[in-house]
Design a protein around this motif. Structure first.
Motif, PDB file in Angstrom:
ATOM      1  N   VAL A  20       0.855  -1.186   0.000  1.00  0.00           N
ATOM      2  CA  VAL A  20       0.000   0.000   0.000  1.00  0.00           C
ATOM      3  C   VAL A  20       0.889   1.234   0.000  1.00  0.00           C
ATOM      4  O   VAL A  20       1.735   1.389   0.889  1.00  0.00           O
ATOM      5  N   SER A  21       0.691   2.108  -1.007  1.00  0.00           N
ATOM      6  CA  SER A  21       1.503   3.325  -1.131  1.00  0.00           C
ATOM      7  C   SER A  21       0.603   4.553  -1.216  1.00  0.00           C
ATOM      8  O   SER A  21      -0.468   4.503  -1.828  1.00  0.00           O
ATOM      9  N   ILE A  22       1.063   5.638  -0.609  1.00  0.00           N
ATOM     10  CA  ILE A  22       0.381   6.924  -0.705  1.00  0.00           C
ATOM     11  C   ILE A  22       1.383   7.924  -1.246  1.00  0.00           C
ATOM     12  O   ILE A  22       2.487   8.064  -0.695  1.00  0.00           O
ATOM     13  N   ASP A  23       1.019   8.578  -2.327  1.00  0.00           N
ATOM     14  CA  ASP A  23       1.903   9.540  -2.992  1.00  0.00           C
ATOM     15  C   ASP A  23       3.281   8.939  -3.268  1.00  0.00           C
ATOM     16  O   ASP A  23       4.310   9.598  -3.119  1.00  0.00           O
ATOM     17  N   GLY A  24       3.306   7.652  -3.649  1.00  0.00           N
ATOM     18  CA  GLY A  24       4.548   6.976  -4.003  1.00  0.00           C
ATOM     19  C   GLY A  24       5.354   6.435  -2.844  1.00  0.00           C
ATOM     20  O   GLY A  24       6.375   5.792  -3.047  1.00  0.00           O
ATOM     21  N   SER A  25       4.915   6.672  -1.612  1.00  0.00           N
ATOM     22  CA  SER A  25       5.639   6.214  -0.428  1.00  0.00           C
ATOM     23  C   SER A  25       4.934   4.992   0.169  1.00  0.00           C
ATOM     24  O   SER A  25       3.745   5.049   0.490  1.00  0.00           O
ATOM     25  N   VAL A  26       5.677   3.899   0.326  1.00  0.00           N
ATOM     26  CA  VAL A  26       5.099   2.672   0.875  1.00  0.00           C
ATOM     27  C   VAL A  26       4.676   2.908   2.320  1.00  0.00           C
ATOM     28  O   VAL A  26       5.463   3.376   3.149  1.00  0.00           O
ATOM     29  N   GLN A  27       3.426   2.582   2.604  1.00  0.00           N
ATOM     30  CA  GLN A  27       2.865   2.765   3.938  1.00  0.00           C
ATOM     31  C   GLN A  27       2.701   1.454   4.691  1.00  0.00           C
ATOM     32  O   GLN A  27       2.751   1.435   5.911  1.00  0.00           O
ATOM     33  N   ALA A  28       2.454   0.359   3.939  1.00  0.00           N
ATOM     34  CA  ALA A  28       2.180  -0.923   4.591  1.00  0.00           C
ATOM     35  C   ALA A  28       2.245  -2.048   3.575  1.00  0.00           C
ATOM     36  O   ALA A  28       2.185  -1.815   2.369  1.00  0.00           O
ATOM     37  N   PRO A  46     -12.235   9.631  -4.093  1.00  0.00           N
ATOM     38  CA  PRO A  46     -11.331   8.800  -4.907  1.00  0.00           C
ATOM     39  C   PRO A  46     -10.447   7.937  -4.008  1.00  0.00           C
ATOM     40  O   PRO A  46     -10.255   8.227  -2.824  1.00  0.00           O
ATOM     41  N   ARG A  47      -9.889   6.886  -4.579  1.00  0.00           N
ATOM     42  CA  ARG A  47      -8.996   5.999  -3.831  1.00  0.00           C
ATOM     43  C   ARG A  47      -7.896   6.821  -3.167  1.00  0.00           C
ATOM     44  O   ARG A  47      -7.302   7.695  -3.788  1.00  0.00           O
ATOM     45  N   THR A  48      -7.617   6.524  -1.909  1.00  0.00           N
ATOM     46  CA  THR A  48      -6.631   7.289  -1.145  1.00  0.00           C
ATOM     47  C   THR A  48      -5.238   6.679  -1.203  1.00  0.00           C
ATOM     48  O   THR A  48      -4.293   7.259  -0.678  1.00  0.00           O
ATOM     49  N   ALA A  49      -5.112   5.501  -1.814  1.00  0.00           N
ATOM     50  CA  ALA A  49      -3.814   4.820  -1.886  1.00  0.00           C
ATOM     51  C   ALA A  49      -3.747   3.963  -3.143  1.00  0.00           C
ATOM     52  O   ALA A  49      -4.770   3.638  -3.739  1.00  0.00           O
ATOM     53  N   THR A  50      -2.531   3.611  -3.494  1.00  0.00           N
ATOM     54  CA  THR A  50      -2.288   2.644  -4.556  1.00  0.00           C
ATOM     55  C   THR A  50      -1.974   1.315  -3.900  1.00  0.00           C
ATOM     56  O   THR A  50      -1.186   1.263  -2.948  1.00  0.00           O
ATOM     57  N   VAL A  51      -2.588   0.246  -4.390  1.00  0.00           N
ATOM     58  CA  VAL A  51      -2.322  -1.092  -3.871  1.00  0.00           C
ATOM     59  C   VAL A  51      -1.750  -1.916  -5.015  1.00  0.00           C
ATOM     60  O   VAL A  51      -2.363  -2.028  -6.080  1.00  0.00           O
ATOM     61  N   GLY A  86     -10.928   5.805  10.247  1.00  0.00           N
ATOM     62  CA  GLY A  86     -10.245   6.786  11.080  1.00  0.00           C
ATOM     63  C   GLY A  86      -8.817   6.388  11.383  1.00  0.00           C
ATOM     64  O   GLY A  86      -7.898   7.210  11.316  1.00  0.00           O
ATOM     65  N   ALA A  87      -8.608   5.113  11.685  1.00  0.00           N
ATOM     66  CA  ALA A  87      -7.252   4.643  11.981  1.00  0.00           C
ATOM     67  C   ALA A  87      -6.357   4.748  10.759  1.00  0.00           C
ATOM     68  O   ALA A  87      -5.204   5.179  10.853  1.00  0.00           O
ATOM     69  N   ARG A  88      -6.878   4.389   9.603  1.00  0.00           N
ATOM     70  CA  ARG A  88      -6.059   4.442   8.386  1.00  0.00           C
ATOM     71  C   ARG A  88      -5.767   5.861   7.948  1.00  0.00           C
ATOM     72  O   ARG A  88      -4.739   6.123   7.340  1.00  0.00           O
ATOM     73  N   LEU A  89      -6.669   6.763   8.242  1.00  0.00           N
ATOM     74  CA  LEU A  89      -6.460   8.166   7.879  1.00  0.00           C
ATOM     75  C   LEU A  89      -5.791   8.951   9.006  1.00  0.00           C
ATOM     76  O   LEU A  89      -5.569  10.155   8.872  1.00  0.00           O
ATOM     77  N   GLY A  90      -5.515   8.267  10.134  1.00  0.00           N
ATOM     78  CA  GLY A  90      -4.865   8.944  11.247  1.00  0.00           C
ATOM     79  C   GLY A  90      -5.775   9.904  11.972  1.00  0.00           C
ATOM     80  O   GLY A  90      -5.331  10.943  12.458  1.00  0.00           O
ATOM     81  N   MET A  91      -7.073   9.570  12.044  1.00  0.00           N
ATOM     82  CA  MET A  91      -8.061  10.448  12.666  1.00  0.00           C
ATOM     83  C   MET A  91      -8.754   9.710  13.796  1.00  0.00           C
ATOM     84  O   MET A  91      -8.762   8.489  13.842  1.00  0.00           O
ATOM     85  N   SER A  92      -9.386  10.454  14.664  1.00  0.00           N
ATOM     86  CA  SER A  92     -10.244   9.859  15.689  1.00  0.00           C
ATOM     87  C   SER A  92     -11.520   9.385  15.018  1.00  0.00           C
ATOM     88  O   SER A  92     -12.005  10.029  14.080  1.00  0.00           O
ATOM     89  N   PRO A  93     -12.090   8.255  15.475  1.00  0.00           N
ATOM     90  CA  PRO A  93     -13.348   7.799  14.888  1.00  0.00           C
ATOM     91  C   PRO A  93     -14.445   8.844  15.057  1.00  0.00           C
ATOM     92  O   PRO A  93     -14.452   9.586  16.034  1.00  0.00           O
TER      93      PRO A  93
END
Length: 94
Positions: A20-28, A46-51, A86-93
């Motif tokens: 899983v990458s966001i803006d070209g940076s591997v996140q997981a 839109p999709r928030t990541a590239t898989v 929320g967890a994936r976006l780094g936010m509180s539920p």
């Protein structure tokens, strides 16, 4: 699946590994039993990541309408889904 594409399905990994990458940076990396695609469907964005598959991958998929009916049709599952988003976006539920 590419970041910025419209969301049309939710996926569960049956076998294999994805990155899983966001803006070209591997996140997981994810493997069997893990899932992706829920953010675009639940938030109607839109999709928030590239898989990207890193091995041969077998996926189970739910179309948008089926996923939304299953998740939002029950209060407890809707709350659990929002907690994941929320967890994936780094936010509180919400």
């Amino acid at each position: 699946m590419r970041q910025g594409d419209p969301g049309d399905r939710f996926y569960v990994i049956a076998s294999g590994r994805v990155e899983v990458s966001i803006d070209g940076s591997v996140q997981a990396t994810q493997g069997p039993g893990e899932h992706f695609g829920e953010i675009a469907l639940l938030r109607d964005v839109p999709r928030t990541a590239t898989v990207t598959a890193r091995t041969d991958v077998e996926l189970f998929a739910l179309e948008r309408d089926d996923f939304l009916a299953a998740v939002t049709g029950h209060a407890a599952s809707a709350e659990a889904a929002e907690a994941v988003v929320g967890a994936r976006l780094g936010m509180s539920p919400i």
